[in-house]
Motif scaffolding. Structure first.
Motif, PDB file in Angstrom:
ATOM      1  N   VAL A 189      15.883  23.482  44.226  1.00 55.09           N
ATOM      2  CA  VAL A 189      16.580  22.771  45.309  1.00 55.09           C
ATOM      3  C   VAL A 189      17.510  21.695  44.748  1.00 55.09           C
ATOM      4  CG1 VAL A 189      14.885  23.329  47.080  1.00 55.09           C
ATOM      5  CG2 VAL A 189      14.651  21.196  45.809  1.00 55.09           C
ATOM      6  N   ALA A 190      17.148  21.108  43.624  1.00 51.92           N
ATOM      7  CA  ALA A 190      18.047  20.134  42.977  1.00 51.92           C
ATOM      8  C   ALA A 190      19.326  20.832  42.502  1.00 51.92           C
ATOM      9  CB  ALA A 190      17.346  19.443  41.810  1.00 51.92           C
ATOM     10  N   ARG A 191      19.158  22.011  41.926  1.00 50.87           N
ATOM     11  CA  ARG A 191      20.307  22.794  41.457  1.00 50.87           C
ATOM     12  C   ARG A 191      21.236  23.127  42.611  1.00 50.87           C
ATOM     13  NH1 ARG A 191      17.204  26.142  38.878  1.00 50.87           N
ATOM     14  NH2 ARG A 191      17.274  27.829  40.386  1.00 50.87           N
ATOM     15  N   GLY A 192      20.664  23.412  43.762  1.00 51.41           N
ATOM     16  CA  GLY A 192      21.457  23.757  44.938  1.00 51.41           C
ATOM     17  C   GLY A 192      21.959  22.556  45.724  1.00 51.41           C
ATOM     18  N   GLY A 193      21.443  21.382  45.416  1.00 50.50           N
ATOM     19  CA  GLY A 193      21.909  20.174  46.096  1.00 50.50           C
ATOM     20  C   GLY A 193      21.297  19.922  47.464  1.00 50.50           C
ATOM     21  N   ASN A 194      20.218  20.573  47.800  1.00 50.25           N
ATOM     22  CA  ASN A 194      19.581  20.352  49.103  1.00 50.25           C
ATOM     23  C   ASN A 194      18.857  19.004  49.073  1.00 50.25           C
ATOM     24  OD1 ASN A 194      18.104  20.370  51.486  1.00 50.25           O
ATOM     25  ND2 ASN A 194      17.573  22.536  51.334  1.00 50.25           N
ATOM     26  N   LYS A 195      19.346  18.082  49.869  1.00 49.33           N
ATOM     27  CA  LYS A 195      18.770  16.734  49.917  1.00 49.33           C
ATOM     28  C   LYS A 195      17.622  16.631  50.927  1.00 49.33           C
ATOM     29  CE  LYS A 195      21.905  14.973  47.138  1.00 49.33           C
ATOM     30  NZ  LYS A 195      21.694  15.266  45.762  1.00 49.33           N
ATOM     31  N   ASP A 196      17.409  17.697  51.708  1.00 48.20           N
ATOM     32  CA  ASP A 196      16.352  17.674  52.710  1.00 48.20           C
ATOM     33  C   ASP A 196      15.352  18.797  52.438  1.00 48.20           C
ATOM     34  OD1 ASP A 196      14.776  17.026  54.842  1.00 48.20           O
ATOM     35  OD2 ASP A 196      16.237  17.579  56.390  1.00 48.20           O
ATOM     36  N   ALA A 197      14.856  18.824  51.220  1.00 46.24           N
ATOM     37  CA  ALA A 197      13.840  19.810  50.830  1.00 46.24           C
ATOM     38  C   ALA A 197      12.652  19.042  50.273  1.00 46.24           C
ATOM     39  CB  ALA A 197      14.397  20.761  49.785  1.00 46.24           C
ATOM     40  N   LYS A 198      11.486  19.388  50.760  1.00 47.05           N
ATOM     41  CA  LYS A 198      10.274  18.680  50.358  1.00 47.05           C
ATOM     42  C   LYS A 198       9.207  19.691  49.981  1.00 47.05           C
ATOM     43  CE  LYS A 198       6.941  15.333  52.209  1.00 47.05           C
ATOM     44  NZ  LYS A 198       6.611  14.486  53.350  1.00 47.05           N
ATOM     45  N   VAL A 199       8.526  19.442  48.879  1.00 43.35           N
ATOM     46  CA  VAL A 199       7.406  20.276  48.470  1.00 43.35           C
ATOM     47  C   VAL A 199       6.182  19.379  48.377  1.00 43.35           C
ATOM     48  CG1 VAL A 199       7.903  20.065  45.993  1.00 43.35           C
ATOM     49  CG2 VAL A 199       6.546  21.983  46.814  1.00 43.35           C
ATOM     50  N   VAL A 200       5.068  19.855  48.915  1.00 45.12           N
ATOM     51  CA  VAL A 200       3.844  19.073  48.934  1.00 45.12           C
ATOM     52  C   VAL A 200       2.700  19.922  48.383  1.00 45.12           C
ATOM     53  CG1 VAL A 200       2.202  17.785  50.372  1.00 45.12           C
ATOM     54  CG2 VAL A 200       4.626  17.846  51.000  1.00 45.12           C
ATOM     55  N   GLU A 201       2.045  19.399  47.357  1.00 47.77           N
ATOM     56  CA  GLU A 201       0.819  20.013  46.851  1.00 47.77           C
ATOM     57  C   GLU A 201      -0.342  19.325  47.542  1.00 47.77           C
ATOM     58  OE1 GLU A 201      -1.796  20.353  42.763  1.00 47.77           O
ATOM     59  OE2 GLU A 201       0.364  20.024  42.586  1.00 47.77           O
ATOM     60  N   ILE A 202      -1.176  20.108  48.214  1.00 45.48           N
ATOM     61  CA  ILE A 202      -2.275  19.555  48.991  1.00 45.48           C
ATOM     62  C   ILE A 202      -3.582  19.794  48.232  1.00 45.48           C
ATOM     63  CG2 ILE A 202      -3.403  19.491  51.229  1.00 45.48           C
ATOM     64  CD1 ILE A 202      -0.762  20.866  52.285  1.00 45.48           C
ATOM     65  N   PRO A 203      -4.172  18.724  47.714  1.00 46.33           N
ATOM     66  CA  PRO A 203      -5.393  18.872  46.901  1.00 46.33           C
ATOM     67  C   PRO A 203      -6.535  19.539  47.656  1.00 46.33           C
ATOM     68  CG  PRO A 203      -4.531  16.618  46.802  1.00 46.33           C
ATOM     69  CD  PRO A 203      -3.776  17.333  47.877  1.00 46.33           C
ATOM     70  N   GLY A 204      -7.319  20.329  46.916  1.00 40.20           N
ATOM     71  CA  GLY A 204      -8.547  20.896  47.456  1.00 40.20           C
ATOM     72  C   GLY A 204      -8.399  22.117  48.340  1.00 40.20           C
TER      73      GLY A 204
END
Length: 190
Positions: free
Chosen positions: A132-147
């Motif tokens: 997403v950084a390469r593509g320039g998307n400023k509204d992209a979020k990734v969340v790792e949810i423990p457990g």
């Protein structure tokens, strides 16, 4: 997943084995062997020849590889008949999700379970952020949810063998996170 399916498959075999009790050394053997296995599946379009090559590869496993693979068995994609009969799987092994993620311009939320054995969170989070950084998307979020596992259930190991033993359908925390993200984007769109 953000990683290439080919890479995920070899990694998945190692994480599944570790969840079943394999050591990191055994998981490394599995990942290396699985990469050779999936390369044959991907690169050999003739099904009869692919079957022959895969059968030979299995027959030539070292004693250490056979011991490591005892944690997995001959199921799913490791079953030659199954892997060669699944429509689109071979082509899927050439697919690069990150390439497409870099082209997404709309708001994007990606969730990964911290104990997911099928799509291991750590490396997929990294590839997602890079894409997403390469593509320039400023509204992209990734969340790792423990457990949580691949189905976003609270789990012990994350192995697929646990799925039918867990009563929770989906973690309420995941539902809350998704609802809050949608609500925030709906308010911002007004």
């Amino acid at each position: 997943p953000a990683m290439k399916l080919f890479d995920i498959m070899a990694m998945q075999d190692g994480t599944e084995a570790m969840a079943a009790g394999a050591s990191e050394e055994q998981a490394a053997l599995i990942r290396a062997w699985s990469a050779r296995y999936y390369a044959i599946v991907r690169d050999t379009p003739d099904t009869a020849l692919a079957r022959k090559k895969l059968t030979e590869l299995k027959a030539k496993r070292t004693p250490e590889e056979r011991e490591a693979y005892a944690y997995l068995g001959d199921v799913g994609t490791l079953n030659i008949d199954a892997v060669l009969s699944w429509s689109g799987f071979r082509e899927g092994l050439t697919f690069d999700t990150g390439e497409y993620l870099s082209k997404v311009k709309c708001p994007l939320l990606a969730l990964l379970g911290g104990k997911d054995c099928q799509v291991p969170a750590g490396p997929n989070v990294k590839v997602f952020k890079e894409a997403v950084a390469r593509g320039g998307n400023k509204d992209a979020k990734v969340v790792e949810i423990p457990g949580l596992n691949h189905l976003f259930q609270k789990c012990q190991t994350g192995a697929t063998s646990e799925y039918d033993k867990i009563e929770e359908t989906i973690s309420p925390d995941v539902l809350k996170l998704v609802a809050e993200w949608i609500e925030a984007h709906a308010r911002a769109a007004k």
